[in-house]
Design a protein around this motif. Structure first.
Motif, short mmCIF file in Angstrom:
data_model
loop_
_atom_site.label_atom_id
_atom_site.label_comp_id
_atom_site.label_asym_id
_atom_site.label_seq_id
_atom_site.Cartn_x
_atom_site.Cartn_y
_atom_site.Cartn_z
N ALA A 62 -30.14 46.28 23.54
CA ALA A 62 -29.04 45.48 23.00
C ALA A 62 -29.58 44.43 22.05
O ALA A 62 -30.76 44.09 22.06
CB ALA A 62 -28.29 44.81 24.16
N ASN A 63 -28.67 43.90 21.23
CA ASN A 63 -28.95 42.81 20.30
C ASN A 63 -30.12 43.15 19.36
O ASN A 63 -31.09 42.41 19.25
CB ASN A 63 -29.22 41.51 21.07
CG ASN A 63 -28.01 41.10 21.88
OD1 ASN A 63 -26.89 41.21 21.42
ND2 ASN A 63 -28.23 40.65 23.10
N ILE A 64 -29.97 44.25 18.66
CA ILE A 64 -31.02 44.78 17.81
C ILE A 64 -30.90 44.17 16.42
O ILE A 64 -29.82 44.13 15.84
CB ILE A 64 -30.89 46.32 17.71
CG1 ILE A 64 -30.83 46.92 19.10
CG2 ILE A 64 -32.01 46.92 16.89
CD1 ILE A 64 -29.95 48.12 19.19
N ASP A 65 -32.03 43.71 15.87
CA ASP A 65 -32.05 43.17 14.52
C ASP A 65 -32.45 44.22 13.50
O ASP A 65 -31.91 44.28 12.40
CB ASP A 65 -33.03 42.00 14.41
CG ASP A 65 -32.59 40.82 15.25
OD1 ASP A 65 -31.38 40.58 15.35
OD2 ASP A 65 -33.46 40.14 15.81
N GLN A 66 -33.44 45.04 13.86
CA GLN A 66 -33.97 46.02 12.92
C GLN A 66 -34.57 47.18 13.70
O GLN A 66 -35.07 47.01 14.81
CB GLN A 66 -35.06 45.36 12.05
CG GLN A 66 -35.65 46.28 11.02
CD GLN A 66 -36.71 45.60 10.19
OE1 GLN A 66 -37.45 44.76 10.69
NE2 GLN A 66 -36.79 45.95 8.92
#
Length: 130
Positions: free
Chosen positions: A73-77
């Protein structure tokens, strides 16, 4: 209570890294289990400590995004690392990963390694445009 990020999830135990970089081994509060809340690596969580290295996850904060497989979860890249040789690159897997990332509006970087093992004439032209 303090806020942290789930950095590992194994067998009903969750390692949560707090803002002061301390890692606390947590279990899920009963109400979260009853609500059938799935906890993913990357989730921001509110925890209460039962002692210096153990605690309970009280609440999962809202997610920016998440993937089911792998459960994160909460992936930036997304960083895809793929060998050009030994093993042979799986272009279908790369295509699948790129489609999943695009579907979830994630930035992607692709890194090819083991280029020294490949004759330059056998490289496939790889073109990517955003």
């Amino acid at each position: 209570m303090e806020q942290g990020i789930v950095i590992r999830a194994v067998g009903g135990f969750y390692d949560v890294q707090t803002q002061n970089q301390q890692v606390i081994r947590c279990k899920c509060r009963g109400k979260l289990r009853l609500e059938n809340t799935h906890i993913f690596v990357g989730d921001r969580a509110m925890i209460s400590s039962t002692n210096t290295h153990e605690g309970l996850i009280e609440e999962i904060l809202p997610r920016l995004n998440h993937l089911i497989r792998p459960p994160i979860a909460n992936i930036d890249q997304v960083l895809v690392v793929m060998a050009l040789s030994q093993p042979t690159p799986n272009i279908l897997l790369l295509d699948r990963l790129l489609v999943i990332a695009e579907y979830n509006h994630l930035d992607v970087a692709i890194c090819f390694n083991k280029i020294d093992l490949v004759n330059g004439t056998h490289l496939l032209p790889i073109v990517y445009s955003a």
